[in-house]
Design a protein around this motif. Structure first.
Motif, PDB file in Angstrom:
ATOM      1  N   LEU A  73       0.808  -1.199   0.084  1.00  0.00           N
ATOM      2  CA  LEU A  73      -0.140   0.106  -0.083  1.00  0.00           C
ATOM      3  C   LEU A  73       0.952   1.232   0.055  1.00  0.00           C
ATOM      4  O   LEU A  73       0.604   2.182  -0.643  1.00  0.00           O
ATOM      5  CB  LEU A  73      -0.809   0.049   1.199  1.00  0.00           C
ATOM      6  N   ILE A  74       1.931   1.230   0.855  1.00  0.00           N
ATOM      7  CA  ILE A  74       2.929   2.345   0.861  1.00  0.00           C
ATOM      8  C   ILE A  74       3.334   2.676  -0.665  1.00  0.00           C
ATOM      9  O   ILE A  74       3.251   3.809  -1.121  1.00  0.00           O
ATOM     10  CB  ILE A  74       3.983   2.244   1.710  1.00  0.00           C
ATOM     11  N   PHE A  75       3.784   1.639  -1.188  1.00  0.00           N
ATOM     12  CA  PHE A  75       4.534   1.693  -2.357  1.00  0.00           C
ATOM     13  C   PHE A  75       3.621   2.142  -3.501  1.00  0.00           C
ATOM     14  O   PHE A  75       3.963   2.994  -4.307  1.00  0.00           O
ATOM     15  CB  PHE A  75       5.139   0.352  -2.979  1.00  0.00           C
ATOM     16  N   SER A  76       2.341   1.391  -3.540  1.00  0.00           N
ATOM     17  CA  SER A  76       1.413   1.712  -4.450  1.00  0.00           C
ATOM     18  C   SER A  76       0.738   3.066  -4.580  1.00  0.00           C
ATOM     19  O   SER A  76       0.772   4.104  -5.340  1.00  0.00           O
ATOM     20  CB  SER A  76       0.226   0.883  -4.465  1.00  0.00           C
ATOM     21  N   PHE A  77       0.443   3.438  -3.514  1.00  0.00           N
ATOM     22  CA  PHE A  77      -0.526   4.801  -3.182  1.00  0.00           C
ATOM     23  C   PHE A  77       0.603   5.921  -3.298  1.00  0.00           C
ATOM     24  O   PHE A  77       0.316   6.918  -3.623  1.00  0.00           O
ATOM     25  CB  PHE A  77      -1.315   5.056  -1.864  1.00  0.00           C
ATOM     26  N   GLY A  78       1.759   5.638  -2.490  1.00  0.00           N
ATOM     27  CA  GLY A  78       2.874   6.982  -2.583  1.00  0.00           C
ATOM     28  C   GLY A  78       3.283   7.224  -3.996  1.00  0.00           C
ATOM     29  O   GLY A  78       3.278   8.303  -4.326  1.00  0.00           O
ATOM     30  N   THR A 134      14.778   1.275   0.916  1.00  0.00           N
ATOM     31  CA  THR A 134      13.998   2.482   1.333  1.00  0.00           C
ATOM     32  C   THR A 134      12.638   2.562   0.850  1.00  0.00           C
ATOM     33  O   THR A 134      12.373   2.286  -0.333  1.00  0.00           O
ATOM     34  CB  THR A 134      14.731   3.914   1.434  1.00  0.00           C
ATOM     35  N   TYR A 135      11.582   2.844   1.586  1.00  0.00           N
ATOM     36  CA  TYR A 135      10.431   3.065   0.992  1.00  0.00           C
ATOM     37  C   TYR A 135      10.290   4.277  -0.053  1.00  0.00           C
ATOM     38  O   TYR A 135       9.656   4.045  -1.208  1.00  0.00           O
ATOM     39  CB  TYR A 135       9.213   3.420   2.214  1.00  0.00           C
ATOM     40  N   HIS A 136      11.014   5.440   0.459  1.00  0.00           N
ATOM     41  CA  HIS A 136      10.813   6.559  -0.548  1.00  0.00           C
ATOM     42  C   HIS A 136      11.548   6.351  -1.941  1.00  0.00           C
ATOM     43  O   HIS A 136      11.397   6.830  -2.879  1.00  0.00           O
ATOM     44  CB  HIS A 136      11.342   7.967   0.324  1.00  0.00           C
ATOM     45  N   GLY A 137      12.578   5.563  -1.606  1.00  0.00           N
ATOM     46  CA  GLY A 137      13.615   5.337  -2.654  1.00  0.00           C
ATOM     47  C   GLY A 137      12.704   4.442  -3.894  1.00  0.00           C
ATOM     48  O   GLY A 137      12.520   4.879  -5.162  1.00  0.00           O
ATOM     49  N   LEU A 138      11.771   3.348  -3.507  1.00  0.00           N
ATOM     50  CA  LEU A 138      11.050   2.541  -4.314  1.00  0.00           C
ATOM     51  C   LEU A 138       9.800   3.395  -4.770  1.00  0.00           C
ATOM     52  O   LEU A 138       9.460   3.392  -5.913  1.00  0.00           O
ATOM     53  CB  LEU A 138      10.685   1.193  -3.586  1.00  0.00           C
ATOM     54  N   VAL A 139       9.263   4.459  -4.021  1.00  0.00           N
ATOM     55  CA  VAL A 139       8.190   5.268  -4.270  1.00  0.00           C
ATOM     56  C   VAL A 139       8.563   6.274  -5.438  1.00  0.00           C
ATOM     57  O   VAL A 139       7.842   6.338  -6.372  1.00  0.00           O
ATOM     58  CB  VAL A 139       7.803   6.008  -3.291  1.00  0.00           C
ATOM     59  N   LEU A 140       9.758   6.753  -5.315  1.00  0.00           N
ATOM     60  CA  LEU A 140      10.056   7.833  -6.193  1.00  0.00           C
ATOM     61  C   LEU A 140      10.517   6.888  -7.597  1.00  0.00           C
ATOM     62  O   LEU A 140      10.266   7.315  -8.791  1.00  0.00           O
ATOM     63  CB  LEU A 140      11.353   8.299  -5.903  1.00  0.00           C
ATOM     64  N   LEU A 141      10.977   5.677  -7.557  1.00  0.00           N
ATOM     65  CA  LEU A 141      11.391   4.988  -8.768  1.00  0.00           C
ATOM     66  C   LEU A 141      10.037   4.454  -9.469  1.00  0.00           C
ATOM     67  O   LEU A 141       9.916   4.697 -10.693  1.00  0.00           O
ATOM     68  CB  LEU A 141      12.296   3.653  -8.130  1.00  0.00           C
ATOM     69  N   TYR A 142       9.085   4.110  -8.852  1.00  0.00           N
ATOM     70  CA  TYR A 142       7.708   3.802  -9.574  1.00  0.00           C
ATOM     71  C   TYR A 142       7.457   4.988 -10.146  1.00  0.00           C
ATOM     72  O   TYR A 142       6.796   4.990 -11.211  1.00  0.00           O
ATOM     73  CB  TYR A 142       6.919   3.218  -8.556  1.00  0.00           C
ATOM     74  N   ALA A 143       7.219   6.092  -9.420  1.00  0.00           N
ATOM     75  CA  ALA A 143       6.727   7.333  -9.875  1.00  0.00           C
ATOM     76  C   ALA A 143       7.480   7.731 -11.121  1.00  0.00           C
ATOM     77  O   ALA A 143       6.789   7.952 -12.252  1.00  0.00           O
ATOM     78  CB  ALA A 143       6.793   8.532  -8.735  1.00  0.00           C
TER      79      ALA A 143
END
Length: 273
Positions: A73-78, A134-143
């Protein structure tokens, strides 16, 4: 019924039959998730002699599935929130400020639709930024990964919005940010929901990025957890089917809530208004 309507009716029935085929794999997974270990070995479409609902209870008790759900959920919604806001802002500037530089930038984004990502280079880049695990690293990569497609969607839609809206907002005293977030962004609802649904499903079901960039198992998402279950539940296929069905539920819910916007969002830029 008129004779001329029979071919049309037959075609409609055939099309409905073909449509129902997509439910066959879902039915197969569901019925086999409720069977005993002996019954599921037959891999048939028949209903179980006894419905073993406790298979789902065992799935939730055996693995770290709640943490995996939270991670996904963190990865997807972020990623979809960051991607949608940045893509809408970038598309707005590219469309409204027509220049050679903006045209080049838009074409560079389009190249991202077809150019494959080099995992070695991406890994070294993420490592240099200390984004591994890191959570923020993967979130930014997906974005970043979803932005080319999302900008492509927004670009076609914003081209059809009249410039008069911008001019009226400017006369009323709105600055650039207020003009975008208060006047323009609410009008992008259909294409925004389309991008959110498509990117959410792609992120939720992704296997490769967490495998390469998340080495700590407590930060894995549900897809990697299902991969881990193939060893944990070896020889217990009914539990694997139950796990797969549980993991599938969020994507079905998101699609059901957003499906009415998908067609309008995908075709919004197809016709010049």
């Amino acid at each position: 019924m008129k004779k001329g309507n029979w071919p049309k009716l037959i075609i409609e029935v055939l099309m409905w039959g073909l449509t129902l085929i997509i439910f066959l794999p879902l039915y197969f997974v569901f019925v086999n998730s409720l069977k005993s270990g002996m019954e599921v070995s037959a891999m048939s479409l028949s209903l179980p002699s006894v419905f073993h609902w406790e298979n789902y209870k065992e799935v939730f008790q055996s693995g770290n599935i709640w943490m995996a759900f939270l991670n996904s959920l963190i990865f997807s919604f972020g990623s979809i929130i960051v991607c949608s806001v940045l893509s809408a802002m970038a598309s707005y500037i590219i469309v409204r400020r027509k220049s050679r530089m903006n045209s080049v930038i838009f074409n560079l984004f389009l190249i991202g639709l077809i150019a494959p990502m080099n995992m070695v280079t991406t890994f070294q880049f993420m490592k240099a930024l200390h984004f591994i695990n890191t959570y923020h690293g993967l979130v930014l990569l997906y974005a970043a990964y979803f932005m080319p497609f999302t900008i492509f969607l927004y670009n076609g839609f914003i081209r059809n919005l009249p410039v008069d809206l911008d001019e009226a907002a400017t006369i009323d005293g709105s600055g650039p940010l207020r003009r975008f977030f208060v006047v323009i962004f609410p009008l992008l609802k259909s294409v925004t929901v389309t991008a959110l649904v498509i990117n959410f499903v792609n992120c939720w079901n992704d296997f490769m990025f967490p495998l390469y960039f998340i080495t700590q198992t407590d930060k894995w998402g549900v897809v990697l957890l299902l991969f881990q279950f193939t060893g944990t539940f070896y020889g217990q296929d009914q539990l694997l089917f139950a796990s797969a069905l549980v993991i599938m539920v969020p994507t079905l819910i998101v699609y059901l809530f957003g499906q009415k916007y998908i067609i309008s969002g995908m075709t919004a830029g197809a016709v010049k208004g």
